[in-house]
Design an enzyme around this catalytic site. Structure first.
Site, mmCIF file in Angstrom:
data_model
loop_
_atom_site.group_PDB
_atom_site.id
_atom_site.type_symbol
_atom_site.label_atom_id
_atom_site.label_comp_id
_atom_site.label_asym_id
_atom_site.label_seq_id
_atom_site.Cartn_x
_atom_site.Cartn_y
_atom_site.Cartn_z
ATOM 1 N N LYS A 67 0.795 -1.429 0.005
ATOM 2 C CA LYS A 67 -0.083 0.012 0.022
ATOM 3 C C LYS A 67 0.823 1.170 0.095
ATOM 4 O O LYS A 67 0.507 2.439 -0.429
ATOM 5 C CB LYS A 67 -0.899 0.000 1.389
ATOM 6 C CG LYS A 67 -1.840 -1.068 1.743
ATOM 7 C CD LYS A 67 -2.324 -1.329 2.994
ATOM 8 C CE LYS A 67 -3.001 -2.414 3.211
ATOM 9 N NZ LYS A 67 -3.191 -2.618 4.524
ATOM 10 N N GLY A 68 2.001 1.014 0.516
ATOM 11 C CA GLY A 68 3.018 2.338 0.662
ATOM 12 C C GLY A 68 3.274 3.343 -0.536
ATOM 13 O O GLY A 68 3.386 4.276 -0.303
ATOM 14 N N GLU A 123 7.802 2.390 -6.222
ATOM 15 C CA GLU A 123 8.105 1.719 -4.889
ATOM 16 C C GLU A 123 8.334 2.737 -3.714
ATOM 17 O O GLU A 123 8.673 3.829 -3.963
ATOM 18 C CB GLU A 123 9.269 0.712 -4.821
ATOM 19 C CG GLU A 123 8.877 -0.712 -4.938
ATOM 20 C CD GLU A 123 8.479 -1.007 -3.532
ATOM 21 O OE1 GLU A 123 7.571 -0.487 -2.850
ATOM 22 O OE2 GLU A 123 8.795 -2.129 -2.824
ATOM 23 N N ASP A 124 7.642 2.579 -2.439
ATOM 24 C CA ASP A 124 7.998 3.668 -1.440
ATOM 25 C C ASP A 124 9.476 3.580 -0.769
ATOM 26 O O ASP A 124 10.095 4.477 -1.008
ATOM 27 C CB ASP A 124 6.918 3.280 -0.470
ATOM 28 C CG ASP A 124 7.053 1.949 0.222
ATOM 29 O OD1 ASP A 124 7.793 0.983 -0.314
ATOM 30 O OD2 ASP A 124 6.260 1.534 0.910
ATOM 31 N N ASP A 127 14.800 -1.462 0.581
ATOM 32 C CA ASP A 127 15.429 -1.571 1.815
ATOM 33 C C ASP A 127 16.581 -2.751 1.516
ATOM 34 O O ASP A 127 17.623 -2.374 0.725
ATOM 35 C CB ASP A 127 14.530 -2.209 2.571
ATOM 36 C CG ASP A 127 15.197 -2.231 4.227
ATOM 37 O OD1 ASP A 127 16.044 -1.441 4.481
ATOM 38 O OD2 ASP A 127 14.661 -2.822 5.070
ATOM 39 N N PHE A 176 14.592 2.675 10.338
ATOM 40 C CA PHE A 176 13.299 2.501 10.308
ATOM 41 C C PHE A 176 12.509 3.864 10.128
ATOM 42 O O PHE A 176 12.436 4.610 11.085
ATOM 43 C CB PHE A 176 12.663 1.561 11.029
ATOM 44 C CG PHE A 176 11.650 0.915 10.248
ATOM 45 C CD1 PHE A 176 11.730 -0.057 9.486
ATOM 46 C CD2 PHE A 176 10.215 1.355 10.761
ATOM 47 C CE1 PHE A 176 10.258 -0.764 9.001
ATOM 48 C CE2 PHE A 176 8.996 0.716 10.051
ATOM 49 C CZ PHE A 176 9.060 -0.042 9.344
ATOM 50 N N VAL A 177 12.058 4.072 8.896
ATOM 51 C CA VAL A 177 11.194 5.368 8.646
ATOM 52 C C VAL A 177 9.798 5.021 8.322
ATOM 53 O O VAL A 177 9.216 3.927 7.974
ATOM 54 C CB VAL A 177 11.883 6.135 7.515
ATOM 55 C CG1 VAL A 177 13.241 6.499 7.936
ATOM 56 C CG2 VAL A 177 11.867 5.271 5.979
ATOM 57 N N ASP A 183 4.764 2.470 6.556
ATOM 58 C CA ASP A 183 4.122 2.133 7.779
ATOM 59 C C ASP A 183 4.976 1.344 8.854
ATOM 60 O O ASP A 183 5.946 0.921 8.430
ATOM 61 C CB ASP A 183 2.795 1.289 7.429
ATOM 62 C CG ASP A 183 3.026 -0.131 7.324
ATOM 63 O OD1 ASP A 183 4.162 -0.271 6.328
ATOM 64 O OD2 ASP A 183 2.739 -1.038 7.955
ATOM 65 N N ARG A 189 1.064 6.037 7.967
ATOM 66 C CA ARG A 189 1.154 6.261 6.698
ATOM 67 C C ARG A 189 0.758 7.682 6.207
ATOM 68 O O ARG A 189 0.978 8.218 5.131
ATOM 69 C CB ARG A 189 0.085 5.501 5.911
ATOM 70 C CG ARG A 189 0.495 3.877 5.817
ATOM 71 C CD ARG A 189 -0.157 2.982 4.928
ATOM 72 N NE ARG A 189 -0.277 1.516 5.176
ATOM 73 C CZ ARG A 189 0.835 0.838 4.945
ATOM 74 N NH1 ARG A 189 1.795 1.281 4.038
ATOM 75 N NH2 ARG A 189 0.816 -0.481 5.129
HETATM 76 P P1 IMP Z 1 12.890 -4.908 0.834
HETATM 77 O O1 IMP Z 1 12.208 -6.119 0.269
HETATM 78 O O2 IMP Z 1 13.671 -5.271 2.269
HETATM 79 O O3 IMP Z 1 13.646 -4.132 -0.042
HETATM 80 O O4 IMP Z 1 11.696 -4.199 1.799
HETATM 81 C C1 IMP Z 1 10.885 -3.792 0.944
HETATM 82 C C2 IMP Z 1 9.477 -3.204 1.763
HETATM 83 O O5 IMP Z 1 9.617 -3.200 3.224
HETATM 84 C C3 IMP Z 1 9.154 -1.894 1.347
HETATM 85 O O6 IMP Z 1 8.139 -1.954 0.240
HETATM 86 C C4 IMP Z 1 8.408 -1.478 2.595
HETATM 87 O O7 IMP Z 1 6.856 -1.808 2.468
HETATM 88 C C5 IMP Z 1 9.112 -2.357 3.719
HETATM 89 N N1 IMP Z 1 10.101 -1.400 4.431
HETATM 90 C C6 IMP Z 1 11.386 -1.342 4.036
HETATM 91 N N2 IMP Z 1 11.954 -0.535 5.117
HETATM 92 C C7 IMP Z 1 11.139 0.115 5.627
HETATM 93 C C8 IMP Z 1 11.028 1.442 6.447
HETATM 94 O O8 IMP Z 1 12.283 1.981 6.852
HETATM 95 N N3 IMP Z 1 9.919 1.888 6.738
HETATM 96 C C9 IMP Z 1 8.721 1.139 6.471
HETATM 97 N N4 IMP Z 1 8.422 0.174 5.607
HETATM 98 C C10 IMP Z 1 9.679 -0.304 5.200
HETATM 99 MG MG MG Z 2 5.085 -2.123 5.082
#
Ligand code: IMP
Ligand code: MG
Length: 199
Positions: A67-68, A123-124, A127, A176-177, A183, A189
């Site tokens: 949803k982000g 993408e939001d 990470d 973590f943001v 969220d 959000r």
């Molecule tokens: P990844 O697969 O580790 O790159 O994580 C991606 C997803 O994790 C993002 O689309 C977010 O939904 C969530 N995410 C990663 N880091 C954060 C953060 O700092 N705050 C909130 N959501 C996060």
């Molecule tokens: Mg999330």
């Protein structure tokens, strides 16, 4: 964060600088503001203008990751002045509340086929990059004409896989943001800025 503080100039994505002001009026869990509402709007406008130039009048499909990315996507597309459509995917990544595992499950797929289309994943935050890696493979196998990524935030310190991310809003430190779509346990959000979550 101002443009003059970014030594790499306006063409590269800026690095966010924390502001040591806690917005106490919002929530006690919200800590330092990493990207202000003004910086978000300015950067989103720049990205929209860049995307409009790059796709040069070709119809573009934005794929938002629920949803982000909804908040970023809806602002971004108002700064895009070429024909643009949107579709959404929802994915669940197994893992803890703050760490994804890379094992991704599709909760909602796209409404329409993307074969032969110019597709931009919105993408939001990237990470570890594992969610995006899965999405790139999955959507790539559907034979789009082009497939690129537009991520509002990246956390380089956490990256586990190398990925092509053509459009990046801001690079942030390893925290973590929340806010502007992001969220923690489905909350925060609605914040109009991006802030670190207080421990
Ligand atoms: P990844 O697969 O580790 O790159 O994580 C991606 C997803 O994790 C993002 O689309 C977010 O939904 C969530 N995410 C990663 N880091 C954060 C953060 O700092 N705050 C909130 N959501 C996060
Ligand atoms: Mg999330």
């Amino acid at each position: 964060m101002t443009e003059s503080m970014d030594p790499r100039g306006p063409t590269l994505h800026p690095v966010a600088t924390p502001v040591r002001v806690a917005p106490e009026q919002y929530d006690r869990g919200v800590g330092e503001v990493l990207v202000s509402a003004e910086d978000l709007q300015r950067r989103v406008r720049e990205l929209g203008e860049q995307i409009s130039r790059d796709y040069g009048g070709r119809p573009l499909l934005l794929v938002g990751v629920l949803k982000g990315a909804v908040f970023f996507l809806s602002d971004l597309m108002r700064f895009i002045d070429i024909p643009v459509e949107i579709d959404f995917m929802a994915v669940a990544s197994y893992g803890s509340a703050t760490d994804s595992s890379g094992v991704v499950r599709i909760l909602k797929d796209l409404d329409a086929a993307i074969e032969g289309r110019d597709v931009l994943i919105v993408e939001d935050i990237v990470d570890s990059g594992l969610t995006l890696q899965y999405l790139l493979r999955n959507l790539g196998s559907r034979n789009p004409r082009t497939l690129e990524v537009c991520a509002l935030l990246v956390k380089p310190a956490r990256r586990k896989v190398e990925l092509p991310s053509k459009y990046i809003g801001f690079e942030i430190e390893d925290r973590f943001v929340v806010g502007y779509g992001l969220d923690y346990g489905e909350r925060y959000r609605n914040l109009p800025f991006v802030a670190a979550l207080e421990k």
